[in-house]
Write a protein that holds these residues in place. Structure first.
Motif, short mmCIF file in Angstrom:
data_model
loop_
_atom_site.label_atom_id
_atom_site.label_comp_id
_atom_site.label_asym_id
_atom_site.label_seq_id
_atom_site.Cartn_x
_atom_site.Cartn_y
_atom_site.Cartn_z
N VAL A 81 47.99 59.66 49.21
CA VAL A 81 46.73 58.61 50.24
C VAL A 81 46.14 59.48 51.42
O VAL A 81 46.55 60.54 51.56
CB VAL A 81 48.86 58.01 51.51
CG1 VAL A 81 48.39 56.93 51.83
CG2 VAL A 81 49.56 57.34 50.37
N GLY A 82 45.36 58.59 51.78
CA GLY A 82 44.67 59.09 52.69
C GLY A 82 42.93 59.46 52.08
O GLY A 82 41.90 60.42 53.17
N GLY A 94 42.50 60.81 56.76
CA GLY A 94 42.85 60.42 56.18
C GLY A 94 44.15 59.18 56.32
O GLY A 94 43.73 57.86 55.93
N LYS A 95 45.81 59.57 56.13
CA LYS A 95 47.18 58.80 56.81
C LYS A 95 45.86 57.95 57.57
O LYS A 95 46.57 56.50 57.63
CB LYS A 95 48.08 59.11 56.95
CG LYS A 95 48.40 59.92 55.28
CD LYS A 95 49.85 60.98 55.42
CE LYS A 95 50.03 61.40 54.39
NZ LYS A 95 51.66 61.72 54.53
N ALA A 104 45.69 53.40 56.49
CA ALA A 104 46.25 52.14 57.48
C ALA A 104 45.95 51.62 58.90
O ALA A 104 45.72 50.05 58.40
CB ALA A 104 47.34 52.61 58.31
N PHE A 105 44.45 52.33 59.17
CA PHE A 105 43.16 51.47 59.50
C PHE A 105 42.69 50.38 58.35
O PHE A 105 42.80 49.11 58.79
CB PHE A 105 42.85 52.51 60.48
CG PHE A 105 41.34 51.45 60.99
CD1 PHE A 105 41.74 50.70 62.19
CD2 PHE A 105 39.90 51.48 61.12
CE1 PHE A 105 41.08 49.46 63.10
CE2 PHE A 105 39.18 50.42 61.89
CZ PHE A 105 39.75 49.96 62.51
N GLN A 154 42.16 51.25 49.08
CA GLN A 154 41.15 49.77 50.01
C GLN A 154 39.59 49.55 50.26
O GLN A 154 38.95 51.19 51.16
CB GLN A 154 41.92 50.00 51.47
CG GLN A 154 41.41 48.78 51.97
CD GLN A 154 42.45 46.97 52.28
OE1 GLN A 154 43.10 47.32 51.60
NE2 GLN A 154 41.61 46.68 51.99
N ALA A 155 39.31 49.27 49.37
CA ALA A 155 37.50 49.50 49.62
C ALA A 155 36.99 48.40 50.49
O ALA A 155 36.59 47.53 50.02
CB ALA A 155 36.88 49.49 48.34
#
Length: 129
Positions: free
Chosen positions: A111-112, A43-44, A48-49, A89-90
């Motif tokens: 996060v993730g 997930g993290k 980030a990606f 982030q979508a």
């Protein structure tokens, strides 16, 4: 830590599974294999990606918003004494919601993980997926 299959990652990034697979094959996002041989993305790493991808303005990214729901991945959680800020982030969209610390803790947001931002007028609500 939550992990995502290539298909789940593709849906969160707003691309086809083939595109997500090609990105993984090219080393753009790290993957590992589970006990059954499926490729998984931490997930993290996916968070980030997704931020990197949105910032790059990659034209291969397609996205859609239906009924003001933005499924995505949590990229930041900032906790205060009473209030909290959550970023999602979508696809190419970065959504930020201010909510109570208690709500973040009840939802278990970190996060993730996958979450959906729902927008109505000027309010952004976060649903845990």
């Amino acid at each position: 830590m939550q992990s995502y299959t290539i298909g789940q990652a593709a849906r969160l990034l707003g691309v086809s599974p083939d595109t997500a697979r090609r990105w993984a094959d090219a080393g753009r996002v790290a993957t590992r294999r589970d006990d059954t041989g499926r490729r998984l993305i931490d997930g993290k790493d996916l968070a980030a990606f997704s931020v990197e991808l949105a910032g790059a303005g990659d034209e291969d990214v397609s996205y859609t918003s239906a009924r003001n729901a933005f499924p995505g991945i949590v990229t930041a959680v900032k906790l205060g004494d009473v209030a909290a800020q959550v970023e999602i982030q979508a696809g190419p969209h970065r959504l930020v919601s201010l909510l109570t610390r208690e709500a973040v803790e009840e939802l278990g947001l970190e996060v993730g993980m996958e979450a959906t931002a729902r927008v109505k007028s000027t309010n952004v609500h976060i649903d845990r997926s």
